[in-house]
Design an enzyme around this catalytic site. Structure first.
Site, short mmCIF file in Angstrom:
data_model
loop_
_atom_site.label_atom_id
_atom_site.label_comp_id
_atom_site.label_asym_id
_atom_site.label_seq_id
_atom_site.Cartn_x
_atom_site.Cartn_y
_atom_site.Cartn_z
N ARG A 58 26.98 55.86 83.83
CA ARG A 58 27.67 55.22 82.69
C ARG A 58 28.48 54.01 83.11
O ARG A 58 28.68 53.09 82.31
CB ARG A 58 28.55 56.24 81.95
CG ARG A 58 27.75 57.22 81.11
CD ARG A 58 28.68 58.12 80.32
NE ARG A 58 29.58 58.84 81.18
CZ ARG A 58 29.31 60.00 81.77
NH1 ARG A 58 28.13 60.56 81.56
NH2 ARG A 58 30.18 60.58 82.56
N GLU A 95 33.19 69.63 93.38
CA GLU A 95 33.80 70.94 93.16
C GLU A 95 32.84 72.05 93.62
O GLU A 95 33.22 72.98 94.30
CB GLU A 95 34.12 71.07 91.67
CG GLU A 95 35.10 72.14 91.35
CD GLU A 95 35.36 72.19 89.85
OE1 GLU A 95 35.07 71.20 89.16
OE2 GLU A 95 35.84 73.24 89.39
P1 AMP Z 1 35.63 62.23 88.91
O1 AMP Z 1 36.17 63.62 88.76
O2 AMP Z 1 36.71 61.19 88.69
O3 AMP Z 1 34.91 62.03 90.18
O4 AMP Z 1 34.58 62.05 87.73
C1 AMP Z 1 33.23 62.19 87.97
C2 AMP Z 1 32.41 61.43 86.97
O5 AMP Z 1 32.28 62.24 85.83
C3 AMP Z 1 32.97 60.09 86.56
O6 AMP Z 1 31.99 59.11 86.83
C4 AMP Z 1 33.23 60.20 85.09
O7 AMP Z 1 32.54 59.19 84.41
C5 AMP Z 1 32.68 61.55 84.68
N1 AMP Z 1 33.66 62.38 83.98
C6 AMP Z 1 34.52 63.23 84.55
N2 AMP Z 1 35.27 63.86 83.62
C7 AMP Z 1 34.87 63.35 82.42
C8 AMP Z 1 35.27 63.58 81.06
N3 AMP Z 1 36.23 64.45 80.72
N4 AMP Z 1 34.64 62.88 80.09
C9 AMP Z 1 33.67 62.00 80.41
N5 AMP Z 1 33.24 61.75 81.66
C10 AMP Z 1 33.84 62.41 82.66
#
Ligand code: AMP
Length: 170
Positions: A58, A95
């Site tokens: 995205r 995770e």
């Molecule tokens: P992160 O935990 O920051 O590594 O997030 C991992 C990926 O998942 C990122 O690229 C975000 O775009 C997506 N992501 C994580 N949490 C959400 C959420 N609540 N809504 C939409 N996208 C998410």
């Protein structure tokens, strides 16, 4: 313009307890999409940046118009097996299990100042891995930009000392 009107909360997606921030309503409204990209561009137009980079998928949706707007090269960070030429690779922990990102070896000039972009900052794990891959390739991440930041997860702490900028905070 209130961009929050174009972010749809989807509870329990992709698993129970997660509230997914759905950006497709924003993509579907050209005025809102344009406004979001302009706000990002405004913030970075006076920064010295050589490259705009983003991890799939995205993030690409915002990195591409921003790179064009800033008149900078766009570099995709991709999952294994997607890039056709020789790559740098970085494995990182999730995770559950692990993941890998790759980058073409000639995508980043030594010392290039890189702006990294993603749609959502959650735990920061993906962006931290992206920063490490940029460093491995010889670049320097000077900013991490997001459309949305989930403040309660504290992802920006993980990205220190990199400057973190987000358009919307929850
Ligand atoms: P992160 O935990 O920051 O590594 O997030 C991992 C990926 O998942 C990122 O690229 C975000 O775009 C997506 N992501 C994580 N949490 C959400 C959420 N609540 N809504 C939409 N996208 C998410």
């Amino acid at each position: 313009m209130d961009l929050t009107r174009f972010i749809r909360d989807i509870p329990d997606f992709p698993k129970p307890g997660i509230v997914f921030k759905d950006i497709t309503p924003l993509l579907a409204e050209p005025r809102a999409f344009h406004y979001a990209v302009e706000r990002l561009a405004e913030h970075y137009v006076h920064h010295e940046i050589q490259v705009v980079a983003s991890a799939e998928a995205r993030g690409f949706l915002f990195a591409a118009p921003l790179a064009l707007r800033l008149n900078k090269p766009l570099v995709p960070l991709r999952k294994p097996g997607k890039l056709p030429y020789k790559t740098h690779a970085l494995r990182y922990d999730l995770e559950y299990g692990s993941a890998e990102l790759q980058l073409h070896i000639d995508a980043i000039e030594p010392g290039a100042r890189v702006l990294l972009l993603d749609d959502v900052l959650a735990t920061g794990g993906t962006m931290e891995a992206s920063c490490r891959l940029i460093a491995q390739a010889g670049g320097k991440t000077i900013g991490c930009a997001f459309l949305i930041e989930l403040m309660f997860l504290g992802g920006r702490e993980k990205l220190r000392p990199c400057e973190v900028f987000s358009l919307l905070q929850y």
